[in-house]
Design a protein around this motif. Sequence first.
Motif, PDB file in Angstrom:
ATOM      1  N   ASP A  31     -11.221  11.344 -14.051  1.00 26.73           N
ATOM      2  CA  ASP A  31     -10.234  11.353 -15.011  1.00 26.73           C
ATOM      3  C   ASP A  31      -9.263  10.479 -14.334  1.00 26.73           C
ATOM      4  N   PHE A  32      -8.913   9.202 -14.767  1.00 28.22           N
ATOM      5  CA  PHE A  32      -7.563   8.698 -14.393  1.00 28.22           C
ATOM      6  C   PHE A  32      -6.382   8.915 -15.524  1.00 28.22           C
ATOM      7  N   ASP A  33      -6.695   9.799 -16.681  1.00 30.45           N
ATOM      8  CA  ASP A  33      -5.847   9.810 -17.784  1.00 30.45           C
ATOM      9  C   ASP A  33      -5.368  11.266 -17.942  1.00 30.45           C
ATOM     10  N   ASP A  34      -6.072  12.115 -18.511  1.00 30.41           N
ATOM     11  CA  ASP A  34      -5.271  13.320 -19.148  1.00 30.41           C
ATOM     12  C   ASP A  34      -5.268  14.614 -17.804  1.00 30.41           C
ATOM     13  N   GLY A  35      -6.148  14.362 -17.033  1.00 25.29           N
ATOM     14  CA  GLY A  35      -6.098  15.350 -15.961  1.00 25.29           C
ATOM     15  C   GLY A  35      -5.526  14.852 -14.628  1.00 25.29           C
ATOM     16  N   ASN A  36      -4.905  13.699 -14.720  1.00 23.23           N
ATOM     17  CA  ASN A  36      -4.492  12.918 -13.381  1.00 23.23           C
ATOM     18  C   ASN A  36      -2.878  12.530 -13.688  1.00 23.23           C
ATOM     19  N   CYS A  37      -2.388  12.589 -12.796  1.00 24.90           N
ATOM     20  CA  CYS A  37      -0.838  11.997 -12.492  1.00 24.90           C
ATOM     21  C   CYS A  37      -1.033  10.675 -12.064  1.00 24.90           C
ATOM     22  N   PRO A  38      -0.772   9.392 -12.783  1.00 23.20           N
ATOM     23  CA  PRO A  38      -0.954   8.099 -12.466  1.00 23.20           C
ATOM     24  C   PRO A  38      -0.071   7.542 -11.380  1.00 23.20           C
ATOM     25  N   THR A  39       0.269   8.085 -10.576  1.00 23.95           N
ATOM     26  CA  THR A  39       1.164   7.731  -9.394  1.00 23.95           C
ATOM     27  C   THR A  39       0.285   6.595  -8.523  1.00 23.95           C
ATOM     28  N   TYR A  40       1.006   5.658  -7.994  1.00 18.42           N
ATOM     29  CA  TYR A  40       0.239   4.603  -7.197  1.00 18.42           C
ATOM     30  C   TYR A  40      -0.665   5.051  -6.229  1.00 18.42           C
ATOM     31  N   PHE A  41      -0.229   6.030  -5.458  1.00 17.06           N
ATOM     32  CA  PHE A  41      -1.313   6.721  -4.551  1.00 17.06           C
ATOM     33  C   PHE A  41      -2.403   7.301  -5.098  1.00 17.06           C
ATOM     34  N   ASN A  42      -2.326   8.264  -6.149  1.00 14.31           N
ATOM     35  CA  ASN A  42      -3.534   8.789  -7.199  1.00 14.31           C
ATOM     36  C   ASN A  42      -4.290   7.683  -7.574  1.00 14.31           C
ATOM     37  N   GLN A  43      -3.846   6.422  -7.959  1.00 14.58           N
ATOM     38  CA  GLN A  43      -4.827   5.563  -8.564  1.00 14.58           C
ATOM     39  C   GLN A  43      -5.695   4.777  -7.403  1.00 14.58           C
ATOM     40  N   ILE A  44      -5.007   4.466  -6.563  1.00 14.31           N
ATOM     41  CA  ILE A  44      -5.538   3.896  -5.225  1.00 14.31           C
ATOM     42  C   ILE A  44      -6.609   4.739  -4.575  1.00 14.31           C
ATOM     43  N   LYS A  45      -6.253   5.985  -4.143  1.00 12.47           N
ATOM     44  CA  LYS A  45      -7.092   6.869  -3.609  1.00 12.47           C
ATOM     45  C   LYS A  45      -8.296   7.356  -4.603  1.00 12.47           C
ATOM     46  N   GLY A  46      -8.076   7.393  -5.872  1.00 16.55           N
ATOM     47  CA  GLY A  46      -9.091   7.725  -6.698  1.00 16.55           C
ATOM     48  C   GLY A  46     -10.021   6.620  -7.026  1.00 16.55           C
ATOM     49  N   ILE A  47      -9.479   5.577  -7.207  1.00 15.76           N
ATOM     50  CA  ILE A  47     -10.646   4.231  -7.300  1.00 15.76           C
ATOM     51  C   ILE A  47     -11.423   4.138  -5.962  1.00 15.76           C
ATOM     52  N   PHE A  48     -10.827   3.989  -4.830  1.00 13.93           N
ATOM     53  CA  PHE A  48     -11.357   4.199  -3.433  1.00 13.93           C
ATOM     54  C   PHE A  48     -12.412   5.355  -3.314  1.00 13.93           C
ATOM     55  N   ALA A  53       0.548  -1.107   0.000  1.00 11.34           N
ATOM     56  CA  ALA A  53       0.057  -0.036   0.102  1.00 11.34           C
ATOM     57  C   ALA A  53       0.970   1.047   0.017  1.00 11.34           C
ATOM     58  N   PRO A  54       0.373   2.420  -0.716  1.00  9.98           N
ATOM     59  CA  PRO A  54       1.175   3.447  -0.590  1.00  9.98           C
ATOM     60  C   PRO A  54       1.082   4.148   0.811  1.00  9.98           C
ATOM     61  N   GLN A  55       1.962   5.073   1.173  1.00 12.74           N
ATOM     62  CA  GLN A  55       1.848   5.571   2.664  1.00 12.74           C
ATOM     63  C   GLN A  55       0.617   6.316   2.777  1.00 12.74           C
ATOM     64  N   GLY A  56       0.198   5.772   3.899  1.00 17.60           N
ATOM     65  CA  GLY A  56      -1.071   6.405   4.507  1.00 17.60           C
ATOM     66  C   GLY A  56      -2.402   5.639   3.566  1.00 17.60           C
ATOM     67  N   LEU A  57      -2.305   4.794   2.662  1.00 14.41           N
ATOM     68  CA  LEU A  57      -3.605   4.335   2.267  1.00 14.41           C
ATOM     69  C   LEU A  57      -3.747   2.761   2.400  1.00 14.41           C
ATOM     70  N   GLN A  58      -3.194   2.372   3.506  1.00 20.22           N
ATOM     71  CA  GLN A  58      -3.349   0.765   3.939  1.00 20.22           C
ATOM     72  C   GLN A  58      -4.736   0.413   4.117  1.00 20.22           C
ATOM     73  N   HIS A  59      -5.801   1.134   4.440  1.00 20.47           N
ATOM     74  CA  HIS A  59      -7.100   0.841   4.468  1.00 20.47           C
ATOM     75  C   HIS A  59      -7.738   0.675   3.066  1.00 20.47           C
ATOM     76  N   GLU A  60      -7.253   1.655   2.351  1.00 21.87           N
ATOM     77  CA  GLU A  60      -7.774   1.801   1.007  1.00 21.87           C
ATOM     78  C   GLU A  60      -7.332   0.708   0.313  1.00 21.87           C
ATOM     79  N   HIS A  61      -6.323   0.342   0.342  1.00 20.93           N
ATOM     80  CA  HIS A  61      -5.398  -0.783  -0.457  1.00 20.93           C
ATOM     81  C   HIS A  61      -5.956  -2.396  -0.062  1.00 20.93           C
ATOM     82  N   GLU A  62      -6.259  -2.253   1.297  1.00 24.12           N
ATOM     83  CA  GLU A  62      -6.968  -3.716   1.707  1.00 24.12           C
ATOM     84  C   GLU A  62      -8.214  -3.899   1.167  1.00 24.12           C
ATOM     85  N   THR A  63      -8.870  -2.755   1.005  1.00 24.17           N
ATOM     86  CA  THR A  63     -10.358  -2.800   0.803  1.00 24.17           C
ATOM     87  C   THR A  63     -10.619  -3.135  -0.820  1.00 24.17           C
TER      88      THR A  63
END
Length: 538
Positions: free
Chosen positions: A120-137, A12-22
């Motif tokens: 937007d997970f594409d043009d307006g988003n920087c797809p770091t692992y943190f951003n993808q997990i936080k955004g999908i959650f 999990a990215p730092q600070g997103l343990q719950h989101e990652h496990e979910t």
Amino acid sequence: MTTLAAVELENAPQGLQHEHETLFTADSVCFLAELISTFDKQVDEILRHRVGRKMELEQTGGLPGFSSLTSHLREDRTWRVLPVPERLQNRHVDIGDLAPSDTERFIQALRSKAQGIQVDFDDGNCPTYFNQIKGIFNVCKAVRNQFQGVPPISKAPVLMLRPRAWNMVEHNMMVNGKEVPGPLFDFGLLMYHNGKLLVENKSGPFFYLSKVESYLEARLWNNIFVWTEQKLGLPAYSIKATVLIESILATFEMDEILFELRDHTAGLNCGIWDYSASFVNKLGDRSAFLLPDRSKYVNMEKLFLQSYMDLLVQTCHRRGALATGGMAALLLPNDTQSAHYHSVMATVTRLKMLEINAGVDGFMVYDLKLIEPLQKLFQKHTLGPNQLHVLREDVVVTPEDLLAMPSGGVTLHGLRYNIVVGILFIEAWLTGRGHFFYLGQVEDSATAEISRSQVWQWIRHQVKLEDDDRAISRSLVKTLAEEIRRELQDFLQCNTEKAKRRLATATAMFLEVVQKRDFPEFFTTYLNLDHTFLSSST
């Protein structure tokens, strides 16, 4: 649900343990691995097909055109796509470029009066692992009505989920020893966790598909939709997608793209900057396709862009699909009585009236303050929830119209502006942001794409400036970039050595990409693969 795929997943990215496990339960990981294993080779095939088409154009000197092999589809006026779902029939104004990892803005959008949200997970988003997990959650929370003060998903603006495009890779998951395609990672998690709930609430699942270049890519997406519906036990044809026509090659295959997705499509979308950049991508080595200064000579009133929009509307409405326009990137000042406010409003109104008169069924805005005035504009000048009745039988578009480059040169202002946008985009990317604000408007990867494309092409053709007849060379661009870097230190308030080093890195990376011998296919690919999320401490 079981799979034989070998899966490696980062922690999990730092600070997103719950989101990652979910998100990454045993079953969801199995589903994701099976999805990727099933379609991974086909993704590689369409990427190789892209390379082959570009090489063929370069080797033969040929031009894109309407294929004789699929003429029967274009000429057959009887086929239609499945009817558009009720929740998509009235989408005059969507909010665009909304990176869902920005929780505060996402909540504001959900509370707004917009008809839809481009998640937007594409043009307006920087797809770091943190951003993808936080955004999908955050999408999962919105679908489950877990944000305070937000309407239930059946009443909130409809979510138009935009996964990454085919050129993007997810570095933090491997299946069978390979990093996975970014769009399958995004799509799979979004569907597994939200598909059934969205169907039950008659609110999706609805998607935007970015940077599709051919009907073969549309066919692949359709196969993915069918497979996913079956695996998740969803009703057939419940997934609907709007395809963004962002490539000159796709423009000649719009009928074919709709046909391949006829059971799963909501329509097509047109946007100015990725589309314009595709000319440099596919034809930029040829002086006949020199694209002039976009800040002065490129707009939707030019023949090649007007023809593209007219043909898109005609094609969509003939087939019963929705045609949506681009995004208003300008930001409204807070002072509604100021001359600046009225000037911005007049500019946005004029540009959006071009699209309304062309027959579009809706468009996007970035600034939430533009939602209501543009909804009123749409209601004033149209009848009903959409313009599907506007068939544009008056439109006759030829290949020459679509390939007609606008006349004009290059100004020093335009060159500097493109350099600024390119550098600032990379600087934003290095801090985990996919967009930034400059001179009263939002800039994202689409504007960064056209900016770096134009600078590369102007160097390649040694274009002369209108201002003083200087040739645009590597030396001139380097000199300007260094001047701009110093100016941007004040604009960005670079008060620390770390911030100054990051800006210097962004400048060096911009110069690297515009000086390459071979044109890098996508700016975001260059950033995501050649420079895999360089630390902002660089």
